[in-house]
Design a protein around this motif. Structure first.
Motif, short mmCIF file in Angstrom:
data_model
loop_
_atom_site.label_atom_id
_atom_site.label_comp_id
_atom_site.label_asym_id
_atom_site.label_seq_id
_atom_site.Cartn_x
_atom_site.Cartn_y
_atom_site.Cartn_z
N ASP A 1 8.15 4.29 -12.67
CA ASP A 1 7.82 2.91 -13.04
C ASP A 1 6.51 2.52 -12.38
O ASP A 1 6.20 2.96 -11.26
CB ASP A 1 8.92 1.95 -12.60
N MET A 2 5.75 1.70 -13.04
CA MET A 2 4.47 1.22 -12.50
C MET A 2 4.54 -0.29 -12.33
O MET A 2 5.05 -1.00 -13.20
CB MET A 2 3.31 1.60 -13.42
N GLU A 3 4.03 -0.76 -11.20
CA GLU A 3 4.10 -2.18 -10.88
C GLU A 3 2.83 -2.59 -10.15
O GLU A 3 2.28 -1.82 -9.35
CB GLU A 3 5.33 -2.47 -10.00
N THR A 4 2.38 -3.81 -10.42
CA THR A 4 1.22 -4.38 -9.74
C THR A 4 1.71 -5.53 -8.85
O THR A 4 2.31 -6.49 -9.35
CB THR A 4 0.18 -4.90 -10.74
N VAL A 5 1.47 -5.39 -7.57
CA VAL A 5 1.90 -6.38 -6.59
C VAL A 5 0.70 -7.26 -6.26
O VAL A 5 -0.35 -6.75 -5.82
CB VAL A 5 2.46 -5.72 -5.32
N TYR A 6 0.82 -8.57 -6.48
CA TYR A 6 -0.27 -9.51 -6.22
C TYR A 6 -0.13 -10.03 -4.79
O TYR A 6 0.87 -10.65 -4.42
CB TYR A 6 -0.23 -10.67 -7.21
N LEU A 7 -1.15 -9.77 -3.98
CA LEU A 7 -1.16 -10.16 -2.57
C LEU A 7 -2.43 -10.96 -2.30
O LEU A 7 -3.32 -10.53 -1.57
CB LEU A 7 -1.09 -8.93 -1.66
N SER A 8 -2.53 -12.11 -2.91
CA SER A 8 -3.72 -12.94 -2.73
C SER A 8 -3.75 -13.50 -1.32
O SER A 8 -2.72 -13.87 -0.75
CB SER A 8 -3.72 -14.08 -3.74
N ASP B 1 -3.36 -1.52 4.81
CA ASP B 1 -2.10 -1.31 5.54
C ASP B 1 -0.91 -1.29 4.58
O ASP B 1 0.03 -0.48 4.76
CB ASP B 1 -1.92 -2.41 6.58
N VAL B 2 -0.91 -2.16 3.58
CA VAL B 2 0.18 -2.16 2.59
C VAL B 2 0.19 -0.85 1.81
O VAL B 2 1.25 -0.26 1.54
CB VAL B 2 0.04 -3.37 1.65
N THR B 3 -0.99 -0.35 1.46
CA THR B 3 -1.07 0.94 0.74
C THR B 3 -0.55 2.08 1.60
O THR B 3 0.18 2.96 1.11
CB THR B 3 -2.52 1.19 0.31
N ASN B 4 -0.92 2.10 2.87
CA ASN B 4 -0.42 3.15 3.77
C ASN B 4 1.09 3.05 3.95
O ASN B 4 1.77 4.07 4.09
CB ASN B 4 -1.12 3.05 5.12
N ALA C 1 -9.47 -8.04 -6.42
CA ALA C 1 -8.42 -8.79 -7.12
C ALA C 1 -7.25 -9.15 -6.24
O ALA C 1 -6.39 -9.96 -6.62
CB ALA C 1 -7.92 -8.00 -8.33
N GLY C 2 -7.16 -8.56 -5.04
CA GLY C 2 -6.03 -8.82 -4.15
C GLY C 2 -4.73 -8.25 -4.66
O GLY C 2 -3.68 -8.89 -4.52
N THR C 3 -4.76 -7.03 -5.22
CA THR C 3 -3.56 -6.43 -5.80
C THR C 3 -3.39 -5.02 -5.27
O THR C 3 -4.34 -4.38 -4.81
CB THR C 3 -3.63 -6.40 -7.33
N VAL C 4 -2.15 -4.53 -5.35
CA VAL C 4 -1.81 -3.14 -5.03
C VAL C 4 -0.96 -2.62 -6.20
O VAL C 4 0.10 -3.19 -6.50
CB VAL C 4 -1.04 -3.01 -3.70
N THR C 5 -1.44 -1.57 -6.86
CA THR C 5 -0.73 -0.97 -7.99
C THR C 5 -0.02 0.29 -7.50
O THR C 5 -0.65 1.19 -6.94
CB THR C 5 -1.71 -0.62 -9.12
N VAL C 6 1.29 0.34 -7.71
CA VAL C 6 2.12 1.46 -7.24
C VAL C 6 2.85 2.05 -8.43
O VAL C 6 3.13 1.38 -9.43
CB VAL C 6 3.12 0.99 -6.16
N ARG C 7 3.18 3.35 -8.30
CA ARG C 7 3.92 4.07 -9.34
C ARG C 7 4.91 4.99 -8.67
O ARG C 7 4.53 5.81 -7.82
CB ARG C 7 2.97 4.86 -10.22
N GLY C 8 6.18 4.85 -9.07
CA GLY C 8 7.21 5.68 -8.47
C GLY C 8 8.55 5.37 -9.10
O GLY C 8 8.66 4.58 -10.05
#
Length: 658
Positions: free
Chosen positions: A283-290, A299-302, A319-326
């Protein structure tokens, strides 16, 4: 045959009479308090409306209807003291009711309603914190009850309304949605298996591929085995197991895993990282961390990569986002952890008070006797004065004011007229001897001192710092002192190009400065500013038992009063430490006392040292006192971490059984 119906009718009549008594008593209980309240409130009914009074009369406070009895006043004081004890014990609602009762007994005392308002504010704050903790624990009912109680206590509180709106939005988000929205939200979700119910026993000795096929087929599931599963001989002996236990046993025995394809088909592959990434649904998700900085996004990516094993995580700082897939379960765990890290941050308000007290006292008292004495010959001094003023002497003689040989009369007229002055005759003289050898002593002046100068200064600075948990704050108070670090010179008499001085914009007042620079070697200094005064840095950390660990770094810089090679010497005093406080407790961080005293005695040597006579000599005493006191009081205005921990749970690997 007729006895039973008659018994039933009598029983029904009895029940009817009991219900009639119950409703009658309830009606009386409902009506009686209202009538009693009306009877009680009748003597205090408001007076009929009066015409408006003039502005001067309307501004005056209204007189009470009746005087307060001494017994009521004493009862109000007792209630106030009891309510204050309840307030210290953080029983704010009971304290509020006690203050209100005291205000009703003694309406003339303005402290009682103010204390009730303060207790109400603390009670509402405690209810807001309780609601926040309940929301973190996913207990919407307790949160709603706490907010409703807070709204009853203070209906116009904006914070209560904001929390109730947030709780309502969460409730709306959790409601059921239309079918087409549910289908859109669940499109592409993982399939769930539908095995046949019941238990089976297996006693097999075969290779891994056949073992997987036979076990899954026993529960109505067709398995497709990937070539990565090795045809190694294995043995399986289990009795009366369901599908979940059987599937888990097969996974352990064959070192494989399976992925549901639909309700009755699975894909089995060797349990290694390569095949899990290949066959497991992602699944792929974009987390908005403005609002987070680039470092915090990294740090969130690590966290996603190192802790949850989500290798495909990309941060976009613009954009203040982190896109994750898992996998879906991994992303759910990552979201829950991130939510706790972001939403579970405490906030602390530091109340900092700087108290500075300075006292200067200067006392100058006593008599200062003559320090010098002059001896001279009277005849020689008279002749010197007469010879230097012959013209005045001739005028005195010609006017008949004195005879030609009357030296003392002529000298007295000269001194009295002010035309001739002499320091020897200004303070009086003491004569001794006679004739030409007659001499005199001229003592110095006598000074009597009676002077007192005293000054006191008190300064109070109160500063409030609102910080997040673990956030550092720096407070500086004082001045910036310029220190010359170096200078530049061109070693020639040519003036450098200074805008506004040598170029355009030169005024008449600058022309003189320009001309003075034309004949000298220009020198351009380089200045560095040094912060003098107090530099205070505090970092609060809220602990699990609601204690606040406060890390303090403090430095005081001042001028020493001397210099080396033209550079001033600085005095530096620093303190660093950690103190643990309860919220609301104050700590005295620094208490500095500077004291200086000087004393100067002016008198005659020997005489000033005699006991009893030294007090009449001149004394100049100076005393200086300076005190600096820093008081810090932490207040936890948002506490999101409850003490203790969640119940321990055992997490078993799921296989997607419906």
């Amino acid at each position: 045959m007729n006895a039973l119906p008659s018994f039933s009718r009598s029983h029904a009549a009895c029940r009817f009479r009991q219900w009639t008594r119950f409703w009658t008593s309830g009606l009386l209980l409902a009506v009686l308090p209202g009538s009693l309240l009306a009877q009680t409130a009748a003597p205090f009914a408001p007076a009929p409306a009066q015409p408006p009074a003039p502005a001067s009369v309307a501004s005056a406070p209204a007189a009470p209807n009746k005087s307060v009895r001494n017994s009521d006043r004493r009862r109000a004081v007792k209630l106030y003291l009891e309510a204050s004890k309840l307030f210290q014990a953080e029983r704010f609602e009971e304290a509020m009711r006690g203050y209100q009762q005291a205000a009703q007994l003694d309406p003339a005392n303005a402290d009682y309603p103010l204390a009730a308002q303060l207790a109400r504010s603390h009670a509402v704050t405690a209810l807001l914190q309780t609601a926040a903790k309940a929301r973190l624990l996913s207990n919407a009912a307790n949160a709603r009850a706490a907010l409703a109680h807070a709204a009853e206590l203070e209906p116009d509180n904006l914070q209560v309304r904001a929390h109730m709106n947030e709780l309502g939005e969460e409730a709306i988000a959790g409601e059921s949605r239309p079918i087409y929205e549910q289908g859109a939200a669940t499109a592409g979700a993982a399939d769930l298996l539908a095995p046949t119910p019941g238990t089976h026993s297996f006693h097999l000795r075969t290779d891994q591929r056949q073992l997987i096929l036979q076990v899954f087929r026993a529960y109505g599931i067709e398995a497709t085995v990937d070539d990565s599963v090795r045809p190694t001989q294995v043995r399986l002996d289990v009795d009366n197991v369901g599908f979940e236990a059987a599937a888990r046993t097969v996974e352990l025995a064959t070192a494989s895993f399976f992925v549901p394809l639909d309700a009755h088909h699975v894909l089995a592959a060797r349990d290694v990282r390569e095949f899990r990434q290949q066959f497991t649904r992602q699944d792929m998700e974009t987390v908005y961390l403005s609002g987070l900085s680039a470092t915090e996004l990294a740090d969130v990516t690590n966290l996603a990569k190192n802790v949850f094993g989500i290798q495909q995580a990309v941060a976009e700082s613009s954009a203040g986002t982190v896109t994750v897939r898992g996998p879906a379960r991994t992303l759910s765990a990552f979201n829950a952890t991130l939510r706790d890290l972001l939403d579970g941050r405490n906030q602390v308000m530091l109340d900092v008070r700087l108290i500075q007290i300075a006292h200067t006292n200067e006392r100058n008292t006593g008599i200062q006797p003559p320090q010098t004495m002059t001896a001279f010959n009277v005849y020689a001094e008279e002749q010197s004065i007469l010879n230097s003023n012959q013209a005045l002497v001739q005028q005195i003689v010609s006017s008949g004011l004195a005879a030609q040989g009357d030296t003392l009369a002529i000298l007295g007229i000269l001194l009295a007229s002010g035309q001739v002055s002499s320091s020897l005759f200004s303070n009086g003289i003491a004569l001794f001897g006679g004739g030409i050898t007659q001499s005199a002593l001229a003592p110095g002046s006598v000074t009597a001192n009676l002077n007192l100068n005293s000054s006191d200064s008190r300064e109070l600075d109160q500063i409030q710092l609102r910080l997040g948990d673990g956030e550092a704050a720096t407070l500086r108070t004082g001045t910036r002192y310029p220190i010359q670090t170096s200078s530049f010179s061109s070693l020639s008499a040519s003036v450098p190009n200074i805008p506004g001085l040598t170029g355009a914009g030169a005024s008449g007042s600058l022309s003189s400065l320009l001309s003075s620079l034309g004949n000298s070697v220009p020198n351009v200094p380089q200045v560095e500013y040094q912060d003098l005064g107090l530099t205070f840095k505090a970092t609060p950390k809220v602990m699990r038992d609601n204690l606040v660990a406060l890390t303090i770094d403090m430095k005081i810089d001042s001028l020493a009063g001397s210099s080396i090679n033209g550079n001033p010497i600085l005095n530096n005093r620093a303190y660093s430490g950690v103190v643990t406080l309860r919220q609301g407790e104050a700590v005295e961080v620094a208490s500095e006392l500077d004291k200086s005293e000087s004393r100067a005695v002016s008198g005659t040597p020997g005489l000033s040292e005699i006991p009893g006579l030294n007090n009449i000599t001149g004394k100049d005493t100076q005393k200086n006192y300076a005190t600096l006191l820093i008081i810090i009081t932490p207040h936890v205005i948002r506490g999101t971490q409850a003490a203790g921990h969640t119940p321990m749970m055992r997490i078993e690997p799921a296989v997607g059984v419906r």
